[in-house]
Structures are given as structure tokens and as C-alpha cells.
Motif scaffolding. Structure first.
Motif, PDB file in Angstrom:
ATOM      1  N   MET A   1      34.064  31.752  31.060  1.00  0.00           N
ATOM      2  CA  MET A   1      33.816  33.095  30.183  1.00  0.00           C
ATOM      3  C   MET A   1      33.514  32.775  28.774  1.00  0.00           C
ATOM      4  N   GLN A   2      32.447  33.489  28.384  1.00  0.00           N
ATOM      5  CA  GLN A   2      32.069  33.540  26.995  1.00  0.00           C
ATOM      6  C   GLN A   2      32.450  34.514  26.014  1.00  0.00           C
ATOM      7  N   ALA A   3      32.810  35.821  26.685  1.00  0.00           N
ATOM      8  CA  ALA A   3      33.291  36.891  25.728  1.00  0.00           C
ATOM      9  C   ALA A   3      34.160  37.954  26.536  1.00  0.00           C
ATOM     10  N   VAL A   4      34.956  38.733  26.000  1.00  0.00           N
ATOM     11  CA  VAL A   4      35.347  39.791  26.517  1.00  0.00           C
ATOM     12  C   VAL A   4      35.110  41.023  26.041  1.00  0.00           C
ATOM     13  N   LEU A   5      34.819  42.052  26.873  1.00  0.00           N
ATOM     14  CA  LEU A   5      34.370  43.420  26.330  1.00  0.00           C
ATOM     15  C   LEU A   5      35.482  44.332  26.690  1.00  0.00           C
ATOM     16  N   PHE A   6      35.827  45.311  25.621  1.00  0.00           N
ATOM     17  CA  PHE A   6      36.895  46.178  25.812  1.00  0.00           C
ATOM     18  C   PHE A   6      36.557  47.582  25.882  1.00  0.00           C
ATOM     19  N   ASP A   7      36.882  48.524  27.076  1.00  0.00           N
ATOM     20  CA  ASP A   7      36.897  49.817  26.433  1.00  0.00           C
ATOM     21  C   ASP A   7      37.581  50.460  25.492  1.00  0.00           C
ATOM     22  N   PHE A   8      37.457  51.211  24.737  1.00  0.00           N
ATOM     23  CA  PHE A   8      38.231  51.696  23.617  1.00  0.00           C
ATOM     24  C   PHE A   8      39.694  52.413  23.940  1.00  0.00           C
ATOM     25  N   ASP A   9      39.210  53.714  24.158  1.00  0.00           N
ATOM     26  CA  ASP A   9      40.285  54.566  24.532  1.00  0.00           C
ATOM     27  C   ASP A   9      40.994  54.260  25.748  1.00  0.00           C
ATOM     28  N   GLY A  10      42.277  54.075  25.680  1.00  0.00           N
ATOM     29  CA  GLY A  10      43.259  53.627  26.866  1.00  0.00           C
ATOM     30  C   GLY A  10      43.088  52.038  27.178  1.00  0.00           C
ATOM     31  N   THR A  11      42.467  51.415  26.679  1.00  0.00           N
ATOM     32  CA  THR A  11      42.569  49.995  26.753  1.00  0.00           C
ATOM     33  C   THR A  11      42.651  49.150  25.754  1.00  0.00           C
ATOM     34  N   LEU A  12      41.864  49.196  24.757  1.00  0.00           N
ATOM     35  CA  LEU A  12      42.001  48.366  23.400  1.00  0.00           C
ATOM     36  C   LEU A  12      42.894  49.048  22.402  1.00  0.00           C
ATOM     37  N   VAL A  13      42.585  50.537  22.249  1.00  0.00           N
ATOM     38  CA  VAL A  13      43.594  51.226  21.147  1.00  0.00           C
ATOM     39  C   VAL A  13      44.142  52.521  21.996  1.00  0.00           C
ATOM     40  N   ASP A  14      45.246  52.770  21.582  1.00  0.00           N
ATOM     41  CA  ASP A  14      45.887  54.104  22.100  1.00  0.00           C
ATOM     42  C   ASP A  14      45.537  55.197  21.076  1.00  0.00           C
ATOM     43  N   THR A  15      44.709  55.733  21.586  1.00  0.00           N
ATOM     44  CA  THR A  15      44.118  57.001  20.843  1.00  0.00           C
ATOM     45  C   THR A  15      44.841  58.374  21.526  1.00  0.00           C
TER      46      THR A  15
ATOM     47  N   PRO B   1      25.495  38.473  30.776  1.00  0.00           N
ATOM     48  CA  PRO B   1      26.673  39.023  31.481  1.00  0.00           C
ATOM     49  C   PRO B   1      27.461  38.452  32.292  1.00  0.00           C
ATOM     50  N   GLN B   2      27.166  37.574  33.167  1.00  0.00           N
ATOM     51  CA  GLN B   2      27.836  37.054  34.360  1.00  0.00           C
ATOM     52  C   GLN B   2      29.131  35.991  33.600  1.00  0.00           C
ATOM     53  N   THR B   3      28.800  35.769  32.341  1.00  0.00           N
ATOM     54  CA  THR B   3      29.684  35.047  31.500  1.00  0.00           C
ATOM     55  C   THR B   3      30.851  36.062  30.769  1.00  0.00           C
ATOM     56  N   VAL B   4      30.820  37.192  31.083  1.00  0.00           N
ATOM     57  CA  VAL B   4      31.686  38.309  30.430  1.00  0.00           C
ATOM     58  C   VAL B   4      32.832  39.111  31.364  1.00  0.00           C
ATOM     59  N   LEU B   5      33.855  39.173  30.857  1.00  0.00           N
ATOM     60  CA  LEU B   5      34.945  39.818  31.314  1.00  0.00           C
ATOM     61  C   LEU B   5      35.336  41.071  30.710  1.00  0.00           C
ATOM     62  N   TYR B   6      35.060  42.212  31.576  1.00  0.00           N
ATOM     63  CA  TYR B   6      35.031  43.704  31.040  1.00  0.00           C
ATOM     64  C   TYR B   6      36.439  44.270  31.400  1.00  0.00           C
ATOM     65  N   ILE B   7      37.321  44.746  30.413  1.00  0.00           N
ATOM     66  CA  ILE B   7      38.405  45.520  30.775  1.00  0.00           C
ATOM     67  C   ILE B   7      38.327  46.979  30.365  1.00  0.00           C
ATOM     68  N   GLY B   8      38.961  47.735  31.411  1.00  0.00           N
ATOM     69  CA  GLY B   8      39.054  49.332  31.213  1.00  0.00           C
ATOM     70  C   GLY B   8      39.913  49.791  31.905  1.00  0.00           C
ATOM     71  N   ASP B   9      40.223  51.275  31.857  1.00  0.00           N
ATOM     72  CA  ASP B   9      41.286  51.783  32.287  1.00  0.00           C
ATOM     73  C   ASP B   9      40.901  53.078  33.236  1.00  0.00           C
ATOM     74  N   ALA B  10      39.738  52.998  33.479  1.00  0.00           N
ATOM     75  CA  ALA B  10      38.925  54.215  34.483  1.00  0.00           C
ATOM     76  C   ALA B  10      38.166  53.440  35.502  1.00  0.00           C
ATOM     77  N   GLU B  11      37.909  54.067  36.490  1.00  0.00           N
ATOM     78  CA  GLU B  11      37.240  53.680  37.632  1.00  0.00           C
ATOM     79  C   GLU B  11      35.698  53.272  37.246  1.00  0.00           C
ATOM     80  N   ARG B  12      34.923  54.254  36.393  1.00  0.00           N
ATOM     81  CA  ARG B  12      33.789  54.186  35.633  1.00  0.00           C
ATOM     82  C   ARG B  12      33.642  52.811  35.078  1.00  0.00           C
ATOM     83  N   ASP B  13      34.780  52.342  34.466  1.00  0.00           N
ATOM     84  CA  ASP B  13      34.600  51.186  33.703  1.00  0.00           C
ATOM     85  C   ASP B  13      34.295  49.912  34.497  1.00  0.00           C
ATOM     86  N   ILE B  14      35.044  50.115  35.630  1.00  0.00           N
ATOM     87  CA  ILE B  14      34.927  48.933  36.836  1.00  0.00           C
ATOM     88  C   ILE B  14      33.559  49.014  37.310  1.00  0.00           C
ATOM     89  N   GLN B  15      33.035  50.273  37.970  1.00  0.00           N
ATOM     90  CA  GLN B  15      31.866  50.533  38.439  1.00  0.00           C
ATOM     91  C   GLN B  15      30.708  49.864  37.345  1.00  0.00           C
TER      92      GLN B  15
END
Length: 214
Positions: free
Chosen positions: A1-15, A158-172
Motif C-alpha cells: 500500500m502507498q496510501a489510505v483514503l478515508f470517507d469523511f463523515d462517519g469514517t474519519l470524523v464524527d460529524t 489506485p491499486q496501491t490504495v486502501l479506501y475506508i468508508g461506512d456506507a455501501e457506496r464507499d465500497i462500490q
């Protein structure tokens, strides 16, 4: 992995507290009682559409939806930096990413006019390799366009990136971009969600658990 990308609301930050507070201010304006935080929280990742549904039973097809959405967003603008905080353990997770010499960024469906004031308020803009909002590309998630834009700006594959989210659309979106994906179970999932069926590479209960996937 080269990088991690985060969704914002509900993943990185509690908004959720501020999103819910704006909704309750709007309910009060219309003569309704405040809803408890627990009732609002599962809808916090779904933006104004989800919040107006739980707050007023409104759908985008309703005649009053756009006016109510505009009113809600005006109220949210006034309170959005009231108390956003990193999720418990996220500060350690970010430090762990940086200590490994990796980069991280933010990809959210939140419009830029809301994203950047919050990111800057929290001092995250000076650490993130990219901050991409939902209106930075023609199509937001579940399209992969915003995720691919983040990779372009960070000059990473993109193949060296990990993406983290809390909704199905994030995973899609992450899968469509060719990334590894994780579901943030500590985020704003509803009781009816079935994250194990979303096809992610894993699910994490706490932010620090992401480090095992790097």
C-alpha cells in the motif's frame, strides 16, 4: 500500500452531533420536538437527503424537498464546526500511517463548501495528501471518479490504495477504482445494513485495526 483514503463523515470524523443539531434546529423551526441523537446517527452518512427523511419524512420527489434542503443546509453552515472530532483511535491510526511513510487523504460526497471549512478547522488540510469533495468530479460516489481524482492529485496508483468508508457506496466506489476497501463499522451504519455483503476486503471495529491491512 502507498496510501489510505478515508470517507469523511462517519469514517474519519464524527460529524453526527452537528448534522443532527442542525436538523433539530430545523424541526424546532417547524414546531417539532428534537429527535434523540441515537435516532439521527444512522442517517448521518446519507447527507441532507437521509436527514430530511428521518426528520420530516421527506423524499426528493416531494414538492417541498428542495426548499427544506436549502433551509437545512443554511442551518448546518452555521453549526458545522461546532464540535466535529476524529473518531476515537483515529489520531493514532493517522500517526501509524505517517510513521510507515505512507500518505493519506479524504474523499467525501460532502460538497466542498462544507468540507474545506471543517477540514481546515480541524487542521487536517496540512496533513492530507488530497481532499476531494463530491462536487469536485462530475459524479460522486458510488462512481469511482472522486477516488481516481484523489489518486491523480497524489500521483499514486489506485491499486496501491486502501479506501475506508461506512456506507455501501464507499465500497462500490473503491472496488470500481481498483482499490482495497474496508468498512468502518464504528461509523453511521443502520440496523438494516449488511456490511458483510458489500464485498469489502475487510471490516474494522476500531480505526487502529486498519494498520494491519497496510
Amino acid at each position: 500500500m502507498q496510501a489510505v483514503l478515508f470517507d469523511f463523515d462517519g469514517t474519519l470524523v464524527d460529524t453526527a452531533p452537528d448534522l443532527g443539531y442542525a436538523l433539530n434546529l430545523q424541526r424546532a423551526r417547524h414546531g417539532l420536538e428534537f429527535l434523540p441523537d441515537a435516532a439521527i446517527r444512522p442517517y448521518a452518512s446519507h447527507g441532507s437527503r437521509g436527514l430530511l427523511e428521518i426528520g420530516f419524512g421527506l423524499l426528493p420527489t416531494d414538492a417541498s424537498f428542495e426548499a427544506m434542503r436549502s433551509e437545512y443546509l443554511d442551518l448546518y453552515t452555521q453549526v458545522m464546526t461546532r464540535q466535529p472530532v476524529l473518531f476515537d483511535g483515529m489520531a493514532d491510526a493517522l500517526e501509524g500511517i505517517e510513521q510507515r511513510g505512507l500518505r493519506w487523504g479524504i474523499v467525501t460526497n460532502k460538497p466542498r463548501r462544507f468540507t474545506m471549512p471543517m477540514v481546515e478547522h480541524m487542521g487536517l488540510d496540512v496533513r492530507a495528501g488530497a481532499v476531494i469533495s463530491g462536487d469536485d468530479a462530475p459524479q460522486p460516489k458510488p462512481s469511482p471518479q472522486t477516488l481516481l481524482l484523489a489518486c491523480e492529485r497524489m500521483q499514486i496508483d489506485p491499486q496501491t490504495v486502501l479506501y475506508i468508508g461506512d456506507a455501501e457506496r464507499d465500497i462500490q466506489a473503491g472496488k470500481a477504482a481498483g482499490m482495497k476497501t474496508l468498512v468502518a463499522l464504528f461509523g453511521y451504519l443502520a440496523a438494516t445494513d449488511n456490511p458483510q455483503a458489500w464485498g469489502a476486503d475487510g471490516c474494522i471495529q476500531q480505526p487502529q485495526e486498519l494498520l494491519a491491512y497496510l
